[in-house]
Design an enzyme around this catalytic site. Structure first.
Site, PDB file in Angstrom:
ATOM      1  N   CYS A   1      52.725  42.578  39.657  1.00 50.39           N
ATOM      2  CA  CYS A   1      51.898  43.219  40.116  1.00 50.39           C
ATOM      3  C   CYS A   1      50.727  42.329  40.307  1.00 50.39           C
ATOM      4  O   CYS A   1      50.365  42.856  41.476  1.00 50.39           O
ATOM      5  CB  CYS A   1      51.148  43.977  38.691  1.00 50.39           C
ATOM      6  SG  CYS A   1      50.979  42.936  37.328  1.00 50.39           S
TER       7      CYS A   1
ATOM      8  N   HIS B   1      43.569  44.193  39.068  1.00 49.70           N
ATOM      9  CA  HIS B   1      43.646  42.957  38.899  1.00 49.70           C
ATOM     10  C   HIS B   1      42.934  42.306  39.470  1.00 49.70           C
ATOM     11  O   HIS B   1      42.780  42.860  41.166  1.00 49.70           O
ATOM     12  CB  HIS B   1      45.174  42.631  39.058  1.00 49.70           C
ATOM     13  CG  HIS B   1      46.048  42.278  37.560  1.00 49.70           C
ATOM     14  ND1 HIS B   1      45.554  43.135  36.629  1.00 49.70           N
ATOM     15  CD2 HIS B   1      47.421  42.594  37.885  1.00 49.70           C
ATOM     16  CE1 HIS B   1      46.936  43.010  36.072  1.00 49.70           C
ATOM     17  NE2 HIS B   1      47.997  42.491  36.732  1.00 49.70           N
TER      18      HIS B   1
END
Length: 329
Positions: free
Chosen positions: A131, A238
């Site tokens: 990711c 994130h």
């Protein structure tokens, strides 16, 4: 319009459910959905596009009994190692979200905005990158193509959902003072410079993943890259501070122009007016967002970038669905 039979392996998990959501939102032409999960979840029902589908136990017999065109995997490396070849042997294309196949030289590691041509090289399995790597390379690829990158320094601020339901629960329950069950230390009110296991060289496996995967996706083994990955008390999204050094002098405006023209990327960069990406405001979005673009005055040709994306969507589910969409187009 042709429709396709699609399996989702790990359909009851956090990423599996998001895959179902993204498949529906993107109007992917699904004829029949086949949700697979563990024996514990088998027999239950899962909704998708106005219908309910029975959850199948993931066994080789059930895989071979349900002919599918594509299989989206989000069930861990061990499951992928065992069952991805079974699906591929049955004629399906597997798009795998685990780390099992990413560095296999025979398996394409794909971010559709960056290296879609690699999809055609698949032999039945395509790997979804980590990711944190996905959002980074969406921003870095147009810069590498335009100017040539010499060195990358990653510093990440990664949400607890990147560690699955258990990580998410550690933050929820940590608010009440409960001890952590997933993380080695409490995450509430804390930051942990520790994602995945530590290696002999002092890096974590997550940091090593970012370094190796970036080189593979960008197709350049000469890139000098270092990384520090950190878990922060954020539920989704994130954030990454990326320091980039180029092979030649580049202005901030040239960087902004290249990023503004890149697919799947949105520039949010007017800090004087409080405009920059943050994970809370950009949750459940498919795009990658970039801001705080500024010259690195410590080197001859460097810039700093702040890159944010929803790790469960673009960092996992959306990227897998985009690969599927690319193939059916």
């Amino acid at each position: 319009m042709k429709k396709y039979n699609v399996a989702v392996v790990g359909a009851t998990g956090m990423v599996g459910r998001k895959m179902l959501q993204v498949l529906a939102e993107h109007n992917v032409p699904v004829n029949t959905l086949v949700p697979f999960a563990s024996a514990r979840s088998a027999g239950g029902k899962i909704p998708f596009c106005g219908k309910e589908y029975e959850i199948m136990e993931l066994t080789e017999e059930n895989v071979r009994a349900h002919k599918v065109d594509f299989a989206l995997f989000s069930a861990g490396g061990g499951v992928s190692k065992q069952f991805a070849p079974v699906f591929a042997d049955c004629g399906a294309v597997v798009i795998d979200n685990s780390s099992q196949w990413r560095m296999d030289p025979a398996v394409p590691l794909v971010v559709p905005e960056v290296n879609p041509d690699a999809i055609a090289k698949n032999r039945g399995i395509i790997a979804n990158p980590n990711c944190s790597t996905i959002q980074a390379v969406v921003a870095l690829a147009p810069l590498h193509r335009a100017f040539g990158i010499k060195r990358i320094v990653y510093s990440t601020y990664q949400a607890v959902s990147g560690a699955g339901v258990a990580g998410y629960n550690d933050l929820c329950e940590g608010v009440t003072g409960a001890p952590p069950k997933k993380f080695p230390l409490p995450i509430f009110g804390n930051v942990l410079p520790h994602i995945d296991v530590f290696l002999d060289n002092g890096y974590t496996k997550e940091e090593e993943k970012m370094i190796r995967e970036t080189r593979k996706i960008l197709g350049d083994d000469t890139l000098r890259i270092t990384a520090t990955t950190v878990r922060v008390p954020v539920y989704y999204g994130h954030s990454e501070s990326i320091n980039v050094e180029f092979n030649r002098p580049v202005t901030v405006q040239q960087v902004k122009n290249a990023l503004s023209a890149a697919p799947g990327l949105i520039v949010m960069d007017d800090p004087q007016k409080g405009v920059y990406p943050t994970p809370r405001e950009l949750a459940d979005r498919d795009e990658v967002f970039v801001g705080r673009i500024r010259q690195d005055e410590s080197v001859e040709s460097g810039v700093n970038l702040w890159v944010v994306a929803d790790n469960i969507r673009k960092g996992a589910a959306t990227n897998a669905v985009q690969i599927l969409e690319y193939m059916i187009r």
